[in-house]
Design a protein around this motif. Structure first.
Motif, PDB file in Angstrom:
ATOM      1  N   GLN A  10       0.726  -1.223  -0.162  1.00 22.79           N
ATOM      2  CA  GLN A  10      -0.227   0.020   0.062  1.00 22.79           C
ATOM      3  C   GLN A  10       0.925   1.221   0.138  1.00 22.79           C
ATOM      4  O   GLN A  10       0.484   2.272  -0.772  1.00 22.79           O
ATOM      5  CB  GLN A  10      -0.917  -0.078   1.309  1.00 22.79           C
ATOM      6  CG  GLN A  10      -1.836  -1.166   1.219  1.00 22.79           C
ATOM      7  CD  GLN A  10      -2.556  -1.503   2.783  1.00 22.79           C
ATOM      8  OE1 GLN A  10      -2.230  -0.788   3.648  1.00 22.79           O
ATOM      9  NE2 GLN A  10      -3.712  -1.862   2.454  1.00 22.79           N
ATOM     10  N   ARG A  11       1.996   1.317   0.793  1.00 24.63           N
ATOM     11  CA  ARG A  11       2.977   2.564   0.867  1.00 24.63           C
ATOM     12  C   ARG A  11       3.425   2.506  -0.595  1.00 24.63           C
ATOM     13  O   ARG A  11       3.313   3.743  -0.989  1.00 24.63           O
ATOM     14  CB  ARG A  11       4.044   2.175   2.025  1.00 24.63           C
ATOM     15  CG  ARG A  11       3.643   2.783   3.365  1.00 24.63           C
ATOM     16  CD  ARG A  11       4.667   2.584   4.147  1.00 24.63           C
ATOM     17  NE  ARG A  11       4.984   1.324   4.780  1.00 24.63           N
ATOM     18  CZ  ARG A  11       5.629   0.782   5.485  1.00 24.63           C
ATOM     19  NH1 ARG A  11       6.660   1.701   5.932  1.00 24.63           N
ATOM     20  NH2 ARG A  11       5.656  -0.546   6.142  1.00 24.63           N
ATOM     21  N   MET A  12       3.720   1.512  -1.164  1.00 24.86           N
ATOM     22  CA  MET A  12       4.629   1.898  -2.485  1.00 24.86           C
ATOM     23  C   MET A  12       3.392   2.058  -3.411  1.00 24.86           C
ATOM     24  O   MET A  12       3.845   2.985  -4.493  1.00 24.86           O
ATOM     25  CB  MET A  12       5.338   0.371  -2.763  1.00 24.86           C
ATOM     26  CG  MET A  12       6.365  -0.183  -1.858  1.00 24.86           C
ATOM     27  SD  MET A  12       7.010  -1.645  -2.584  1.00 24.86           S
ATOM     28  CE  MET A  12       8.120  -0.957  -3.886  1.00 24.86           C
ATOM     29  N   ILE A  13       2.238   1.901  -3.469  1.00 24.70           N
ATOM     30  CA  ILE A  13       1.315   2.315  -4.414  1.00 24.70           C
ATOM     31  C   ILE A  13       1.156   3.664  -4.138  1.00 24.70           C
ATOM     32  O   ILE A  13       1.087   4.664  -5.180  1.00 24.70           O
ATOM     33  CB  ILE A  13       0.096   1.370  -4.327  1.00 24.70           C
ATOM     34  CG1 ILE A  13       0.282   0.177  -4.736  1.00 24.70           C
ATOM     35  CG2 ILE A  13      -0.974   2.102  -4.971  1.00 24.70           C
ATOM     36  CD1 ILE A  13      -0.798  -0.868  -4.426  1.00 24.70           C
ATOM     37  N   LEU A  14       0.956   3.970  -2.952  1.00 26.09           N
ATOM     38  CA  LEU A  14       0.570   5.397  -2.660  1.00 26.09           C
ATOM     39  C   LEU A  14       1.845   6.207  -3.088  1.00 26.09           C
ATOM     40  O   LEU A  14       1.560   7.524  -3.496  1.00 26.09           O
ATOM     41  CB  LEU A  14       0.445   5.545  -0.955  1.00 26.09           C
ATOM     42  CG  LEU A  14       0.111   6.916  -0.603  1.00 26.09           C
ATOM     43  CD1 LEU A  14      -1.318   7.543  -1.206  1.00 26.09           C
ATOM     44  CD2 LEU A  14      -0.270   6.871   0.822  1.00 26.09           C
ATOM     45  N   ILE A  15       3.076   6.050  -2.500  1.00 24.79           N
ATOM     46  CA  ILE A  15       4.325   6.834  -2.797  1.00 24.79           C
ATOM     47  C   ILE A  15       4.692   6.830  -4.383  1.00 24.79           C
ATOM     48  O   ILE A  15       4.525   8.125  -4.973  1.00 24.79           O
ATOM     49  CB  ILE A  15       5.361   6.381  -2.265  1.00 24.79           C
ATOM     50  CG1 ILE A  15       5.184   6.496  -0.472  1.00 24.79           C
ATOM     51  CG2 ILE A  15       6.907   6.907  -2.668  1.00 24.79           C
ATOM     52  CD1 ILE A  15       6.375   5.671   0.071  1.00 24.79           C
ATOM     53  N   LEU A  16       4.485   5.714  -5.130  1.00 24.51           N
ATOM     54  CA  LEU A  16       4.628   5.778  -6.548  1.00 24.51           C
ATOM     55  C   LEU A  16       3.573   6.615  -7.070  1.00 24.51           C
ATOM     56  O   LEU A  16       3.841   7.480  -8.227  1.00 24.51           O
ATOM     57  CB  LEU A  16       4.808   4.539  -6.941  1.00 24.51           C
ATOM     58  CG  LEU A  16       6.288   3.660  -6.717  1.00 24.51           C
ATOM     59  CD1 LEU A  16       6.069   2.323  -7.348  1.00 24.51           C
ATOM     60  CD2 LEU A  16       7.441   4.522  -7.091  1.00 24.51           C
ATOM     61  N   GLY A  17       2.437   6.475  -6.846  1.00 21.45           N
ATOM     62  CA  GLY A  17       1.276   7.141  -7.354  1.00 21.45           C
ATOM     63  C   GLY A  17       1.363   8.733  -7.216  1.00 21.45           C
ATOM     64  O   GLY A  17       1.290   9.453  -8.131  1.00 21.45           O
ATOM     65  N   VAL A  18       1.782   9.076  -6.005  1.00 21.25           N
ATOM     66  CA  VAL A  18       1.941  10.553  -5.585  1.00 21.25           C
ATOM     67  C   VAL A  18       3.193  11.180  -6.472  1.00 21.25           C
ATOM     68  O   VAL A  18       3.113  12.217  -7.014  1.00 21.25           O
ATOM     69  CB  VAL A  18       1.991  10.726  -3.953  1.00 21.25           C
ATOM     70  CG1 VAL A  18       2.437  12.044  -3.870  1.00 21.25           C
ATOM     71  CG2 VAL A  18       0.906  10.498  -3.438  1.00 21.25           C
ATOM     72  N   MET A  19       4.136  10.366  -6.584  1.00 22.76           N
ATOM     73  CA  MET A  19       5.581  10.879  -7.331  1.00 22.76           C
ATOM     74  C   MET A  19       5.061  10.998  -8.808  1.00 22.76           C
ATOM     75  O   MET A  19       5.577  11.820  -9.517  1.00 22.76           O
ATOM     76  CB  MET A  19       6.532   9.826  -7.257  1.00 22.76           C
ATOM     77  CG  MET A  19       7.311   9.743  -5.888  1.00 22.76           C
ATOM     78  SD  MET A  19       8.442   8.539  -5.773  1.00 22.76           S
ATOM     79  CE  MET A  19       9.572   9.247  -7.140  1.00 22.76           C
ATOM     80  N   ALA A  20       4.358  10.026  -9.445  1.00 21.05           N
ATOM     81  CA  ALA A  20       3.712  10.127 -10.766  1.00 21.05           C
ATOM     82  C   ALA A  20       3.135  11.287 -10.840  1.00 21.05           C
ATOM     83  O   ALA A  20       3.122  11.941 -11.916  1.00 21.05           O
ATOM     84  CB  ALA A  20       3.188   8.829 -11.031  1.00 21.05           C
ATOM     85  N   LEU A  21       2.107  11.528  -9.965  1.00 20.26           N
ATOM     86  CA  LEU A  21       1.196  12.782 -10.222  1.00 20.26           C
ATOM     87  C   LEU A  21       2.006  14.197  -9.998  1.00 20.26           C
ATOM     88  O   LEU A  21       1.987  15.032 -10.984  1.00 20.26           O
ATOM     89  CB  LEU A  21       0.119  12.816  -8.988  1.00 20.26           C
ATOM     90  CG  LEU A  21      -0.906  11.850  -9.048  1.00 20.26           C
ATOM     91  CD1 LEU A  21      -1.703  11.984  -7.856  1.00 20.26           C
ATOM     92  CD2 LEU A  21      -1.674  12.363 -10.158  1.00 20.26           C
ATOM     93  N   ILE A  22       2.795  14.139  -9.329  1.00 21.56           N
ATOM     94  CA  ILE A  22       3.856  15.121  -9.091  1.00 21.56           C
ATOM     95  C   ILE A  22       4.807  15.384 -10.062  1.00 21.56           C
ATOM     96  O   ILE A  22       4.961  16.567 -10.705  1.00 21.56           O
ATOM     97  CB  ILE A  22       4.729  15.209  -7.653  1.00 21.56           C
ATOM     98  CG1 ILE A  22       3.693  15.352  -6.564  1.00 21.56           C
ATOM     99  CG2 ILE A  22       5.805  16.232  -7.835  1.00 21.56           C
ATOM    100  CD1 ILE A  22       4.518  14.994  -5.197  1.00 21.56           C
ATOM    101  N   GLN A  23       5.473  14.280 -10.578  1.00 22.05           N
ATOM    102  CA  GLN A  23       6.426  14.272 -11.899  1.00 22.05           C
ATOM    103  C   GLN A  23       5.628  14.787 -13.087  1.00 22.05           C
ATOM    104  O   GLN A  23       5.933  15.673 -13.950  1.00 22.05           O
ATOM    105  CB  GLN A  23       7.048  13.294 -11.986  1.00 22.05           C
ATOM    106  CG  GLN A  23       7.946  12.971 -10.731  1.00 22.05           C
ATOM    107  CD  GLN A  23       8.710  11.551 -11.125  1.00 22.05           C
ATOM    108  OE1 GLN A  23       8.341  10.669 -11.954  1.00 22.05           O
ATOM    109  NE2 GLN A  23       9.748  11.315 -10.436  1.00 22.05           N
TER     110      GLN A  23
END
Length: 534
Positions: A10-23
């Motif tokens: 869950q943490r990896m999905i959230l972190i990678l998703g947020v990073m994708a949104l920001i980038q």
């Protein structure tokens, strides 16, 4: 804090998703801003080129000099329609409008709408681009001076293009950007799920906190063990080293060793050899300074690939001390056991004699037993007053009697001058092992009633012990190998270590041992231990 309560996936999905949104958002905003500026520059350059073209027309130059608004007004409208511009405004050298899409604006200053007086074009004589909002809305404007034949500036041409098209293009790309961000988030979530699955499989399904806990436990365990431990990776760099290893090897305590090449820290280490061959090494003796180290080296494998080597080691003198203590305890136990067994048999015999009324025979047996032990004790007190050595010999004497054999101590023996620095545990370990071997060899070959002879003397510069058995003897071809570790003439497990221990202890004491064939049969072992080691 709530993030730490989530599972790794869950943490990896959230972190990678947020990073994708920001980038994606950052890249998209940059792209939109860059696109907007590019379009503005292209439109502005087009407006400037049109303005320069109109300013160079002879009819326009002549009409501006004459301030002929009746000619310039319809011409400006026609030129705006031809060039698809939002407006074409023509002014004189004072910035007063001579032509404008709105007739009521003619005769007024061009600075009325946006405050732009056209200074660079009217005064400095060169065109420029500006973005401003006027009576016709936002537009990109290109302004160029009208140059008369004599080189003087007689007027100003302003051509403007609306930014509605730019806004339309930006909005279309903005929708595309939102779709890209959503797709990127979905793709990142899918990658996170896949990566988390394989990552957790590689770490045996553990959570990061569990790994950290295990790491702390491992570090505490490494520091608590009394053995030195060093581990290297596949490149030969040190990944683990505990405090015991640093102290045992005499390495600097304040120097960072993790990450350094093992050959830089330990030039004579064989860990790289194990890394290359993959063959483990057990009980290897390595000299470090003035003390010997016993080391074990094992390769670390992941599948068939060697990923590193771990070495555990300890100073040999510590191992010898433990071995000697165990040997001494075993000797004491053997002595007590043999004495208990022997006296139990004697007591049963005496009890039987008393029960049948043979009291005289019982008293005679008691007297013989007492006389025999008194003679032995008297001999040991005279020949070997040292209590440790005397206790060892008494125990072996009783052990021999239990086996049906006799340990005969030469009455002329004398061992009264033992050096204080001579370790008693090492001495009795040497003599005890040799007597045990002699008893076993005699029993196997001679059977009961066999004898083992012991003589000892401390005359001269050496302590000399001779142990002679009645065994089958040792063939000449085996005499050179009899002291090798694990070598034995008996095809049974657990043999081949006693004489190897004897040889190692003698080497430490700078002593020697010789083997001779007996007068008729058996073997004679002679031990020489110098009183003063150089």
């Amino acid at each position: 804090m709530r993030l730490l309560q989530l599972k790794l996936k869950q943490r990896m999905i959230l972190i990678l998703g947020v990073m994708a949104l920001i980038q994606t958002g950052f890249i998209g905003l940059f792209a939109l801003h860059y696109l907007e500026r590019s379009l503005d520059e292209q439109i502005g350059q087009r407006a400037l080129d049109v303005a320069k073209t109109i300013a160079a027309m002879p009819q326009v130059i002549e009409s501006v000099e004459q301030r002929d608004s009746h000619y310039l007004q319809p011409l400006s409208l026609a030129l705006a329609d031809t060039t698809r511009a939002r407006f074409v405004v023509i002014g004189d050298s004072n910035g007063i409008r001579l032509a404008h899409p709105k007739v009521e604006k003619i005769g007024h200053s061009m600075a009325d709408d946006d405050g732009d007086t056209g200074y660079p074009a009217l005064i400095e004589g060169h065109g420029y681009i500006s973005k401003a909002v006027g009576s016709l809305g936002w537009s990109m404007r290109g302004k160029a001076p009208v140059i008369s034949a004599d080189g003087s500036i007689s007027g100003l041409i302003s051509v403007g293009y609306g930014l509605d098209r730019v806004t339309e293009i930006i909005n279309r790309y903005r929708v595309t950007l939102i779709l890209v961000i959503l797709c990127s988030f979905i793709l990142s979530a899918a990658i996170a799920v896949w990566f988390a699955y394989h990552f957790k499989k590689a770490i045996f399904g553990l959570e990061p906190e569990q790994i950290a806990h295990l790491f702390d436990e491992q570090r505490a365990t490494l520091e608590s063990v009394r053995e030195g431990i060093i581990a290297i990776d596949s490149t030969g760099e040190i990944t683990t080293i505990n405090q015991t290893a640093i102290e045992t090897l005499g390495l600097p305590k304040n120097c960072e060793l993790i990450g350094r090449r093992v050959e830089e820290v330990l030039p004579d280490s064989s860990m790289l050899e194990v890394l290359q061959t993959g063959e483990p090494q057990f009980d290897s003796e390595v000299w470090r300074g003035d003390h010997c180290i016993i080391a074990n080296r094992l390769p670390l494998k992941q599948g068939e690939q060697i990923t590193g080597v771990v070495s555990s080691f300890r100073r040999k003198d510590e191992l010898d001390m433990v071995s000697q203590q165990l040997t001494r305890i075993q000797q004491y136990a053997d002595t007590l056991r043999s004495q208990a067994h022997e006296y139990s048999n004697k007591l049963h015999t005496i009890a039987g004699l008393i029960q049948i009324g043979a009291t005289d025979q019982a008293l005679q047996l008691i007297g013989q037993e007492s006389q025999s032990h008194q003679a032995l004790i008297k001999l040991l007190m005279k020949a070997a007053p040292d209590p440790v050595l005397a206790g060892c010999l008494l125990g072996k004497y009783n052990r021999a009697r239990e086996m049906g054999l006799a340990l005969v101590i030469d009455p002329e023996s004398e061992m009264t001058n033992l050096p204080d620095k001579l370790p008693r545990e090492q001495l009795v370990s040497i003599i005890g092992n040799l007597i045990d071997n002699a008893l076993e060899a005699t029993l196997n070959h001679q059977g009961s009633d066999g004898k083992v002879h012991l003589s000892m003397t401390d005359l001269g510069n050496d302590l000399i012990f001779e142990i002679e058995d009645q065994g089958a003897g040792i063939p000449p071809e085996q005499q050179d190998r009899i002291f090798e570790k694990g070598f034995s003439s008996k095809n049974r497990d657990g043999h081949g270590y006693g004489l190897h221990l004897v040889k190692n202890l003698l080497d430490k004491l700078h002593g020697t041992i010789t083997i001779e064939s007996g007068p008729s049969e058996g073997s004679r072992f002679t031990v020489y231990i110098p009183k003063n080691k150089n």
